[in-house]
Design a protein around this motif. Structure first.
Motif, PDB file in Angstrom:
ATOM      1  N   SER A  90      -4.985 -24.282 -10.719  1.00 12.19           N
ATOM      2  CA  SER A  90      -4.606 -25.689 -10.611  1.00 12.19           C
ATOM      3  C   SER A  90      -3.501 -25.958 -11.624  1.00 12.19           C
ATOM      4  N   GLU A  91      -2.669 -26.908 -11.310  1.00 13.38           N
ATOM      5  CA  GLU A  91      -1.516 -27.252 -12.154  1.00 13.38           C
ATOM      6  C   GLU A  91      -1.556 -28.733 -12.490  1.00 13.38           C
ATOM      7  N   TRP A  92      -1.190 -29.052 -13.713  1.00 10.97           N
ATOM      8  CA  TRP A  92      -1.079 -30.438 -14.155  1.00 10.97           C
ATOM      9  C   TRP A  92       0.269 -30.624 -14.818  1.00 10.97           C
ATOM     10  N   TRP A  93       0.838 -31.796 -14.649  1.00 11.43           N
ATOM     11  CA  TRP A  93       2.067 -32.146 -15.346  1.00 11.43           C
ATOM     12  C   TRP A  93       1.932 -33.560 -15.873  1.00 11.43           C
ATOM     13  N   PHE A  94       2.303 -33.750 -17.128  1.00  9.83           N
ATOM     14  CA  PHE A  94       2.311 -35.061 -17.762  1.00  9.83           C
ATOM     15  C   PHE A  94       3.698 -35.291 -18.358  1.00  9.83           C
ATOM     16  N   PRO A  95       4.228 -36.499 -18.252  1.00 16.31           N
ATOM     17  CA  PRO A  95       5.570 -36.764 -18.788  1.00 16.31           C
ATOM     18  C   PRO A  95       5.721 -36.423 -20.267  1.00 16.31           C
ATOM     19  N   GLY A  96       4.693 -36.583 -21.067  1.00 20.29           N
ATOM     20  CA  GLY A  96       4.806 -36.344 -22.496  1.00 20.29           C
ATOM     21  C   GLY A  96       4.464 -34.941 -22.949  1.00 20.29           C
ATOM     22  N   ASP A  97       4.289 -33.997 -22.032  1.00 18.15           N
ATOM     23  CA  ASP A  97       3.858 -32.656 -22.449  1.00 18.15           C
ATOM     24  C   ASP A  97       5.003 -31.746 -22.884  1.00 18.15           C
ATOM     25  N   GLY A  98       6.232 -32.274 -22.875  1.00 23.39           N
ATOM     26  CA  GLY A  98       7.365 -31.490 -23.358  1.00 23.39           C
ATOM     27  C   GLY A  98       8.105 -30.715 -22.293  1.00 23.39           C
ATOM     28  N   LYS A  99       7.598 -30.701 -21.077  1.00 23.26           N
ATOM     29  CA  LYS A  99       8.263 -29.989 -19.993  1.00 23.26           C
ATOM     30  C   LYS A  99       8.814 -31.015 -19.004  1.00 23.26           C
ATOM     31  N   GLN A 100      10.063 -30.840 -18.641  1.00 23.17           N
ATOM     32  CA  GLN A 100      10.680 -31.739 -17.667  1.00 23.17           C
ATOM     33  C   GLN A 100      10.111 -31.468 -16.271  1.00 23.17           C
ATOM     34  N   LEU A 101      10.000 -32.515 -15.463  1.00 27.15           N
ATOM     35  CA  LEU A 101       9.424 -32.366 -14.122  1.00 27.15           C
ATOM     36  C   LEU A 101      10.138 -31.306 -13.293  1.00 27.15           C
ATOM     37  N   PRO A 102      11.475 -31.259 -13.249  1.00 26.46           N
ATOM     38  CA  PRO A 102      12.122 -30.197 -12.450  1.00 26.46           C
ATOM     39  C   PRO A 102      11.766 -28.784 -12.922  1.00 26.46           C
ATOM     40  N   ASP A 103      11.587 -28.602 -14.230  1.00 30.62           N
ATOM     41  CA  ASP A 103      11.204 -27.287 -14.750  1.00 30.62           C
ATOM     42  C   ASP A 103       9.786 -26.930 -14.332  1.00 30.62           C
ATOM     43  N   TRP A 104       8.895 -27.930 -14.366  1.00 32.22           N
ATOM     44  CA  TRP A 104       7.514 -27.700 -13.951  1.00 32.22           C
ATOM     45  C   TRP A 104       7.461 -27.344 -12.467  1.00 32.22           C
ATOM     46  N   VAL A 105       8.189 -28.094 -11.646  1.00 33.90           N
ATOM     47  CA  VAL A 105       8.224 -27.810 -10.203  1.00 33.90           C
ATOM     48  C   VAL A 105       8.758 -26.394  -9.959  1.00 33.90           C
TER      49      VAL A 105
END
Length: 71
Positions: A29-44
């Motif tokens: 499973s994957e989670w992304w939060f705006p404040g976690d230091g990773k930009q959304l495009p990088d996470w995707v």
């Protein structure tokens, strides 16, 4: 949500019939939060590199569920 302590959690669940090729993948499973230091495009991009995608390309899901939870 802006100016709030609330979060919206968007889910997209894909279900497949169990096959030997899918079972060896295990679960993930994957989670992304705006404040976690990773930009959304990088996470995707990192999600798109997961080893499951080549296996799933030839499989059709038996169910798809998209929903949103508010915390």
């Amino acid at each position: 949500m802006p100016d709030s302590d609330e979060y919206l959690q968007f889910h997209c669940d894909l279900q497949y019939l169990p096959t030997p090729r899918l079972e060896v993948l295990g679960s993930h499973s994957e989670w992304w939060f705006p404040g976690d230091g990773k930009q959304l495009p990088d996470w995707v991009a990192s999600v798109n590199q997961r080893p499951e995608w080549p296996v799933l390309e030839s499989a059709l899901p038996t169910a798809v569920e998209v929903y949103c939870d508010e915390t």
